[in-house]
Design a protein around this motif. Structure first.
Motif, PDB file in Angstrom:
ATOM      1  N   ALA A 386       0.826  -1.205   0.000  1.00  0.00           N
ATOM      2  CA  ALA A 386       0.000   0.000   0.000  1.00  0.00           C
ATOM      3  C   ALA A 386       0.856   1.249   0.000  1.00  0.00           C
ATOM      4  CB  ALA A 386      -0.917  -0.016   1.215  1.00  0.00           C
ATOM      5  N   GLY A 387       0.355   2.269  -0.682  1.00  0.00           N
ATOM      6  CA  GLY A 387       1.050   3.549  -0.672  1.00  0.00           C
ATOM      7  C   GLY A 387       0.698   4.332   0.569  1.00  0.00           C
ATOM      8  N   PRO A 388       1.189   5.553   0.683  1.00  0.00           N
ATOM      9  CA  PRO A 388       0.903   6.372   1.870  1.00  0.00           C
ATOM     10  C   PRO A 388      -0.602   6.576   2.034  1.00  0.00           C
ATOM     11  CG  PRO A 388       2.667   7.326   0.553  1.00  0.00           C
ATOM     12  CD  PRO A 388       2.080   6.231  -0.272  1.00  0.00           C
ATOM     13  N   SER A 389      -1.088   6.373   3.247  1.00  0.00           N
ATOM     14  CA  SER A 389      -2.503   6.559   3.516  1.00  0.00           C
ATOM     15  C   SER A 389      -2.823   8.034   3.619  1.00  0.00           C
ATOM     16  CB  SER A 389      -2.884   5.843   4.812  1.00  0.00           C
ATOM     17  OG  SER A 389      -2.196   6.441   5.904  1.00  0.00           O
ATOM     18  N   LEU A 390      -4.135   8.342   3.639  1.00  0.00           N
ATOM     19  CA  LEU A 390      -4.554   9.733   3.805  1.00  0.00           C
ATOM     20  C   LEU A 390      -4.067  10.268   5.145  1.00  0.00           C
ATOM     21  CD1 LEU A 390      -6.152  12.172   2.816  1.00  0.00           C
ATOM     22  CD2 LEU A 390      -8.200  11.165   3.844  1.00  0.00           C
ATOM     23  N   GLY A 391      -4.141   9.422   6.186  1.00  0.00           N
ATOM     24  CA  GLY A 391      -3.640   9.837   7.488  1.00  0.00           C
ATOM     25  C   GLY A 391      -2.153  10.114   7.464  1.00  0.00           C
ATOM     26  N   GLY A 392      -1.412   9.280   6.718  1.00  0.00           N
ATOM     27  CA  GLY A 392       0.027   9.498   6.611  1.00  0.00           C
ATOM     28  C   GLY A 392       0.356  10.803   5.916  1.00  0.00           C
ATOM     29  N   ARG A 673      -6.906   5.877  11.105  1.00  0.00           N
ATOM     30  CA  ARG A 673      -8.059   5.307  10.420  1.00  0.00           C
ATOM     31  C   ARG A 673      -9.144   4.898  11.407  1.00  0.00           C
ATOM     32  NH1 ARG A 673      -9.425   0.076   8.835  1.00  0.00           N
ATOM     33  NH2 ARG A 673      -7.504  -0.680   9.743  1.00  0.00           N
ATOM     34  N   VAL A 674      -8.739   4.254  12.488  1.00  0.00           N
ATOM     35  CA  VAL A 674      -9.722   3.804  13.474  1.00  0.00           C
ATOM     36  C   VAL A 674     -10.354   4.995  14.194  1.00  0.00           C
ATOM     37  CG1 VAL A 674     -10.036   2.455  15.564  1.00  0.00           C
ATOM     38  CG2 VAL A 674      -8.532   1.614  13.780  1.00  0.00           C
ATOM     39  N   VAL A 675      -9.548   5.990  14.566  1.00  0.00           N
ATOM     40  CA  VAL A 675     -10.084   7.166  15.242  1.00  0.00           C
ATOM     41  C   VAL A 675     -11.034   7.925  14.314  1.00  0.00           C
ATOM     42  CG1 VAL A 675      -9.492   9.406  16.235  1.00  0.00           C
ATOM     43  CG2 VAL A 675      -8.148   7.383  16.827  1.00  0.00           C
ATOM     44  N   THR A 676     -10.679   8.024  13.032  1.00  0.00           N
ATOM     45  CA  THR A 676     -11.551   8.704  12.072  1.00  0.00           C
ATOM     46  C   THR A 676     -12.895   8.000  11.970  1.00  0.00           C
ATOM     47  OG1 THR A 676      -9.667   9.486  10.778  1.00  0.00           O
ATOM     48  CG2 THR A 676     -11.798   9.412   9.668  1.00  0.00           C
ATOM     49  N   ALA A 677     -12.847   6.682  11.818  1.00  0.00           N
ATOM     50  CA  ALA A 677     -14.098   5.930  11.716  1.00  0.00           C
ATOM     51  C   ALA A 677     -14.916   6.068  12.993  1.00  0.00           C
ATOM     52  CB  ALA A 677     -13.788   4.461  11.434  1.00  0.00           C
ATOM     53  N   ALA A 678     -14.261   5.962  14.149  1.00  0.00           N
ATOM     54  CA  ALA A 678     -14.969   6.066  15.426  1.00  0.00           C
ATOM     55  C   ALA A 678     -15.623   7.440  15.585  1.00  0.00           C
ATOM     56  CB  ALA A 678     -14.001   5.801  16.574  1.00  0.00           C
ATOM     57  N   ALA A 679     -14.891   8.487  15.241  1.00  0.00           N
ATOM     58  CA  ALA A 679     -15.425   9.842  15.384  1.00  0.00           C
ATOM     59  C   ALA A 679     -16.601  10.076  14.443  1.00  0.00           C
ATOM     60  CB  ALA A 679     -14.319  10.863  15.123  1.00  0.00           C
ATOM     61  N   LEU A 680     -16.489   9.596  13.207  1.00  0.00           N
ATOM     62  CA  LEU A 680     -17.593   9.767  12.257  1.00  0.00           C
ATOM     63  C   LEU A 680     -18.835   9.026  12.733  1.00  0.00           C
ATOM     64  CD1 LEU A 680     -15.762   9.478   8.812  1.00  0.00           C
ATOM     65  CD2 LEU A 680     -16.756  11.529   9.839  1.00  0.00           C
ATOM     66  N   ILE A 681     -18.628   7.835  13.273  1.00  0.00           N
ATOM     67  CA  ILE A 681     -19.772   7.068  13.775  1.00  0.00           C
ATOM     68  C   ILE A 681     -20.451   7.815  14.920  1.00  0.00           C
ATOM     69  CG2 ILE A 681     -20.388   4.976  15.057  1.00  0.00           C
ATOM     70  CD1 ILE A 681     -18.240   3.536  13.361  1.00  0.00           C
ATOM     71  N   MET A 682     -19.653   8.289  15.867  1.00  0.00           N
ATOM     72  CA  MET A 682     -20.237   9.021  16.994  1.00  0.00           C
ATOM     73  C   MET A 682     -20.927  10.296  16.523  1.00  0.00           C
ATOM     74  SD  MET A 682     -18.015   8.791  20.428  1.00  0.00           S
ATOM     75  CE  MET A 682     -17.873   7.250  21.332  1.00  0.00           C
ATOM     76  N   PHE A 683     -20.315  10.982  15.583  1.00  0.00           N
ATOM     77  CA  PHE A 683     -20.913  12.216  15.071  1.00  0.00           C
ATOM     78  C   PHE A 683     -22.278  11.933  14.459  1.00  0.00           C
ATOM     79  CE2 PHE A 683     -21.748  15.068  11.498  1.00  0.00           C
ATOM     80  CZ  PHE A 683     -21.735  16.294  12.138  1.00  0.00           C
ATOM     81  N   PHE A 684     -22.367  10.900  13.620  1.00  0.00           N
ATOM     82  CA  PHE A 684     -23.633  10.583  12.971  1.00  0.00           C
ATOM     83  C   PHE A 684     -24.684  10.130  13.984  1.00  0.00           C
ATOM     84  CE2 PHE A 684     -21.058   9.752   8.963  1.00  0.00           C
ATOM     85  CZ  PHE A 684     -21.486  10.923   8.350  1.00  0.00           C
ATOM     86  N   VAL A 685     -24.274   9.317  14.941  1.00  0.00           N
ATOM     87  CA  VAL A 685     -25.232   8.832  15.939  1.00  0.00           C
ATOM     88  C   VAL A 685     -25.778   9.993  16.766  1.00  0.00           C
ATOM     89  CG1 VAL A 685     -25.473   7.465  18.040  1.00  0.00           C
ATOM     90  CG2 VAL A 685     -24.295   6.501  16.067  1.00  0.00           C
ATOM     91  N   PHE A 686     -24.902  10.891  17.202  1.00  0.00           N
ATOM     92  CA  PHE A 686     -25.353  12.034  18.006  1.00  0.00           C
ATOM     93  C   PHE A 686     -26.180  13.010  17.166  1.00  0.00           C
ATOM     94  CE2 PHE A 686     -21.481  11.410  20.932  1.00  0.00           C
ATOM     95  CZ  PHE A 686     -22.220  10.598  21.768  1.00  0.00           C
ATOM     96  N   PHE A 687     -25.674  13.344  15.980  1.00  0.00           N
ATOM     97  CA  PHE A 687     -26.340  14.362  15.175  1.00  0.00           C
ATOM     98  C   PHE A 687     -27.719  13.902  14.717  1.00  0.00           C
ATOM     99  CE2 PHE A 687     -27.169  16.968  11.420  1.00  0.00           C
ATOM    100  CZ  PHE A 687     -26.869  18.230  11.915  1.00  0.00           C
ATOM    101  N   ALA A 688     -27.911  12.579  14.617  1.00  0.00           N
ATOM    102  CA  ALA A 688     -29.210  12.070  14.180  1.00  0.00           C
ATOM    103  C   ALA A 688     -30.324  12.443  15.150  1.00  0.00           C
ATOM    104  CB  ALA A 688     -29.138  10.547  14.020  1.00  0.00           C
ATOM    105  N   PHE A 689     -29.989  12.767  16.398  1.00  0.00           N
ATOM    106  CA  PHE A 689     -30.996  13.144  17.388  1.00  0.00           C
ATOM    107  C   PHE A 689     -31.345  14.633  17.323  1.00  0.00           C
ATOM    108  CE2 PHE A 689     -29.548   9.145  19.040  1.00  0.00           C
ATOM    109  CZ  PHE A 689     -30.619   8.612  19.723  1.00  0.00           C
ATOM    110  N   VAL A 690     -30.672  15.398  16.458  1.00  0.00           N
ATOM    111  CA  VAL A 690     -30.901  16.841  16.434  1.00  0.00           C
ATOM    112  C   VAL A 690     -32.170  17.225  15.698  1.00  0.00           C
ATOM    113  CG1 VAL A 690     -29.964  19.075  15.708  1.00  0.00           C
ATOM    114  CG2 VAL A 690     -28.460  17.349  16.715  1.00  0.00           C
TER     115      VAL A 690
END
Length: 1012
Positions: A386-392, A673-690
């Motif tokens: 694999a080449g350099p990731s977006l995080g890299g 990658r894991v932190v990005t996925a985790a944050a996006l999941i939490m953001f969507f779950v929380f924001f869905a209640f707005v």
């Protein structure tokens, strides 16, 4: 902790169906119990000890008719009619009279009553029927409210419009809308993109939903016994879904990476739970501690909310530690990323970061892990590198100009925090209810027809026991209250039947949640001294408006101490995890930036109305008073999650290489990658209640969504690498004195790697005890020796050294260097298992009760060693028989003993042998005996050694510590001991393996390896 989690993960994997069935039973039991008991959420915004609550409690005793929950029926005449018209007036009066007879109704004030105050609007179109129940809102049953609405339906049938308001009509329902489902769908999409597999993406959702089910069952169960706010289950669902998905994501991501490298699925599941799971446990504990910190605020409804949310997090952690590895055990190899997939390429690339040998990378050969275990059971698939990731690429950009990014992030978040300076807190009113609801309609009608202050009447309670001119004094007090700035009107004082207490209904000129009303309540309280001096009548200010103000005031006052507690806790916890001063301080400052920005955006939207229409915010006003503390508690835990998962990789790389810049780059790439996925999941779950959330949950959901986004992407993934780059090696500095004080929580799993290394080495050894270059503080060394199973080995040397070595072999103290395995268990990581299988006997220091008989002492010890010993009533007698045989073989003319002799009557030799028998009675396969410096520490022949050997079963391994070896030649000693092999360990000689005597006629079995 990592070692314990390793065993839990392996057990769950091996016993997968048992674990799954267990969780299904738990879910069914807790949900069924809650539903069977019929627990319902209720609102009860009270704070014991405040002036307003004390007044309500007093009224409940002295004036119960005025202490219960209140409701207002708002009646509007049809167009062209007036509520003062005789037909309309008669209809309203009849309904009011009928309500008096309803269950739980204490009193009713008709708008035409002499006790009614401003109950008919100036234009005559609207009238108010005041209903007082005989208990608090939490005790008013739904049937009573239904009966009240049925009474009002009579007016509706006559063409009038009727709506209801009051605390008993506040919405307490809980339910999920389609937008929350969208949040889960978005989370699934993120997981699908992250893992590239439907099966893998579904596992975190499944575990999170089960956790939410358990949490909701627990909350429903609790609601049957105590008051639970309607916000509590919604908050628990938000938190439970978010952390449940995230925690499973962290563990599953580690599992998939290890599978892509060819690790055995069972071993990978166990290690994932031990490593990523250790971080999950720590992260979950930080969230739980922060939520339980709400208990110190002293507000019951907020405490219940904190406990409910903490229970949801606890359920998520437990499921991630047990159910998730069980599902891995069912799926087995189906979770392995396909060769050539992005997941496989990322895993191989991440592994290459940890190994610098070019030849090893070029050949594609599997590499050994840092714990020293054997290479993975299967070679890593040959995949395209694999080449350099977006995080890299992102971290490389940040590291090029760290100061620029620090200034940008701090400036942006500082600007976003500016609106927080005008933060106004209050409890929700009916104005925050959805448009079209009966409470919102009633609230708006009252505000339009009677003024905003009529929605928030303040109750002034007067103690009239000391006055002799009640009527005139009440009239004077009413006049004084009317003269207070901000008062629209004051009803006449209503005394109770016993003339102990009177109440005044004070109508403010402003809305109940406005800052001006807060000031009015304070002015009324400032008037207490003057009224008491003039009329000798003490007064207190109460009512739901005053209660709400008191709650908000106490929460506002608690905000700063709670913030200091949370920030201080974060610094201590992170210092424990990362063994650093700079990292926790940087993390705490970043957390403050996150909280400030989250407050700022929430105030801008819900208080100032910025983008309110876009987010479906129907009304603006003060922020719900418990939001700041609740937000700080939750965001603290989530921020520490991201900090741990991102920075722990940096620390691990720094410890391994000592290169601070490389540590930032590699650690970020491995965790981004894991932190990005985790944050996006939490953001969507929380924001869905707005968009469709009810009442205060909208503001909480937006604040959490903004906080998660800001903390993950701006603070942790931008500010953190920039600051760490600037600090370099100084980021990892910890004073030695502080390092000794702080416990090492080992989130990175160093203890597991040591355990696996020890277990791997122990599994290759065949003797009962093996030591390789063993070092023990105070015992010299290094020592290398081997003890065959079933043998008797004499350990010679200094008494202190012997005792220390014996204690180490028994698992009581940890070696300072080298390797040691006992009965197939590596030390010190499995010291608990060893301690349970090894008995330690010190003849010199043991002090026994001289009045106890030999039989009682042996029976007591046999009971401790085996709960089934009572089936063998002759066990103690057999041990006494062995003691007597050993006494006879010693050739000292000792008289035989029996079970009835007391220990004080025994000779020194007999007492020593009975003491050894007590150790043997434990049933341990290995017994360590040390003669100390006493009479038997310097034997002149083989008699004492042979006597000790005669006590134990032939298969028991014995280590006997003496000051000097037996004088006789080894062969003669071996002859005296019969078939038992004799060995010797000289702690004073150079380290080399030694074994005396001939091979045993009954060869000892090989030591067992670590059972995994």
């Amino acid at each position: 902790m990592a070692t314990l989690l390793y065993r839990i993960g392996r057990f769950a994997y091996r016993r997968a169906w048992y674990v799954v069935i267990g969780w299904v039973l738990v879910l069914g039991a807790i949900l069924g119990g809650g539903l069977a008991l019929g627990g319902q959420t209720q609102e009860s915004f009270t704070i014991p000890g405040t002036e307003s609550q004390q007044a309500i409690d007093k009224l409940d005793t002295l004036f119960p008719q005025a202490a219960g929950a209140g409701a207002t029926m708002v009646v509007s005449a049809p167009d062209g009619q007036n509520v003062n018209d005789d037909p309309v007036k008669q209809e309203i009066s009849d309904v009011a009279d009928g309500i008096t007879d309803l269950d739980q109704v204490a009193s009713v004030v008709s708008p035409y009553s002499e006790y009614a105050t401003d109950a008919i609007s100036e234009d005559g179109t609207t009238a108010l029927i005041k209903v007082q129940f005989d208990g608090p809102a939490t005790d008013v049953e739904d049937s009573s409210l239904d009966a009240l609405e049925d009474a009002g339906q009579k007016l509706v049938d006559e063409g009038l419009t009727v709506s209801y308001t009051g605390e008993v009509f506040q919405s307490t329902g809980f339910g999920l809308t389609i937008t929350e489902v969208f949040g889960v769908v978005f989370a699934f999409v993120v997981l699908l993109v992250t893992f590239g597999s439907l099966l893998t993406a579904g596992l975190p959702l499944l575990s999170a939903l089960i956790g939410v089910g358990v949490a909701m069952g627990g909350i429903t169960l609790a609601a049957a016994f105590t008051t639970v706010s309607s916000t509590a289950p919604t908050l628990a669902v938000m938190i439970g879904l978010a952390v449940g998905i995230d925690y499973a994501l962290f563990i599953l991501s580690r599992h998939r990476t290890q599978l892509a490298l060819g690790m055995d699925p069972e071993e990978s599941a166990a290690r994932s739970v031990a490593t990523a799971g250790a971080a999950v446990v720590f992260a979950g504990l930080t969230v739980i501690i922060a939520l339980l910190g709400l208990l110190v605020v002293g507000i019951p409804f907020l405490s219940v909310m904190g406990v409910a949310a903490a229970f949801a997090v606890l359920a998520a952690v437990c499921i991630a530690m047990t159910l998730l590895p069980a599902i891995m055990g069912i799926a087995r190899g189906k979770l392995v990323p396909k060769a050539g997939s992005r997941a496989a390429r990322r895993a191989i690339a991440a592994n290459e970061h940890d190994h610098e040998d070019a030849g090893e990378r070029a050949s594609g050969a599997p590499v050994s892990n840092s714990s020293g275990d054997a290479p993975p059971s299967a070679p890593a698939p040959a995949v395209k590198r694999a080449g350099p990731s977006l995080g890299g690429r992102w971290v490389a950009l940040v590291m090029k100009a760290p100061i620029v990014f620090i200034v940008l992030v701090v400036g942006l978040l500082g600007a976003a925090s500016i609106p927080a300076a005008s933060l106004d807190l209050n409890l929700p009113t009916a104005a925050s209810q959805p448009e079209g609801s009966t409470t919102r309609t009633a609230y708006d009608t009252i505000a339009e027809k009677f003024g905003e202050g009529s929605n928030g009447t303040v109750v002034v309670v007067a103690d009239i026991t000391q006055t002799t001119d009640i009527q005139n004094d009440l009239a004077g007090i009413r006049s004084d209250l009317e003269a207070v700035d901000g008062v629209a009107s004051v009803g006449q004082g209503l005394p109770d039947e016993t003339l102990d207490t009177a109440i005044f209904q004070v109508v403010p000129t402003t809305a109940p949640d406005s800052p001006e009303t807060k000031e009015l309540v304070q002015r009324l309280r400032d008037l207490k001294g003057e009224i008491e001096d003039q009329y000798d009548v003490p007064i207190t200010v109460s009512g739901q408006t005053a209660v709400a103000i008191d709650v908000s005031t106490q929460l506002t006052n608690a905000l700063l101490p709670f913030g200091v507690l949370v920030v201080g806790l974060s610094i201590i916890l992170l210092a424990m995890v990362f063994r650093s001063i700079a990292v926790p301080i940087k993390a705490a400052l970043g957390f403050l930036l996150t909280v400030g920005a989250s407050f700022g955006v929430t105030v801008a939207v819900f208080q100032d109305g910025f983008a309110a229409d876009l987010l479906n915010v129907e009304s603006t006003g003060p922020i719900i008073s418990f939001l700041p503390i609740l937000l700080m508690a939750i965001l603290f835990g989530l921020a520490m999650d991201y900090e741990v998962f991102l920075v722990s990789g940096m620390r691990e790389e720094f410890v391994k290489t000592g290169d601070a810049r490389r540590a930032v780059r590699i650690g970020f790439q491995n965790g981004a990658r894991v932190v990005t996925a985790a944050a996006l999941i939490m953001f969507f779950v929380f924001f869905a209640f707005v968009p469709e959330g009810e009442g205060p949950i909208k503001a909480i959901a937006l604040a959490l969504a903004v906080g998660v986004f800001v903390d993950a992407f701006l603070v942790r993934m931008t500010l953190v690498p920039a600051v760490m780059t600037l600090l370099g090696r100084h980021a990892w500095y910890l004073p030695k004195w502080l390092g000794r004080i702080l416990p090492n929580v080992d989130v990175e799993g160093e203890s597991l790697r040591e355990h696996l290394d020890e277990a791997s080495w122990a599994s290759t050894q065949s003797a009962a005890v093996d030591a390789d270059s063993l070092e023990i503080d105070g015992a010299g060394g290094p020592h290398t020796f081997s003890v065959e199973a079933g043998s008797l080995t004499v350990v010679t040397g200094d008494t202190a050294a012997r005792r220390l070595v014996g204690a180490a072999i028994a698992g009581r103290i940890a070696p300072s260097g080298g390797r040691l395995q006992v009965l197939g268990h590596g030390l010190p990581s499995e010291s608990g298992d060893v301690a349970r299988r090894v008995t330690l006997v010190d003849l010199d220091s043991r002090r026994l009760d001289s009045t106890v008989t030999v039989g009682d002492a042996l029976n007591e010890r046999l009971a401790l060693g085996s709960p089934w010993f009572r089936r063998d009533k002759h066990a103690a007698s057999r041990l006494v028989g062995r003691v007597n045989s050993s006494l006879a073989a010693a050739g000292r003319g000792e008289a035989p003993i029996d079970v009835h002799r007391t220990l004080g009557e025994l000779s020194p030799l007999a007492l020593s042998l009975v003491t050894v028998a007590l150790g043997v009675a434990d049933g341990a396969p290995l017994v360590v005996v040390d003669a100390g410096d006493g009479e038997f520490a310097h034997p002149s022949g083989t008699a004492f050694v042979a006597a000790v050997a005669g006590i134990a079963d032939p298969g028991t391994t014995l280590l006997l510590g003496l000051s000097a070896a037996p004088a006789a030649h080894a062969s003669s000693v071996g002859t005296a001991l019969g078939d038992r092999m004799l060995g010797r360990i000289d702690l004073g000689s150079p380290p080399s393996p030694s074994s005396l005597g001939t091979a045993s006629a009954n060869p000892a079995p090989a030591a067992k390896g670590l059972s995994r």
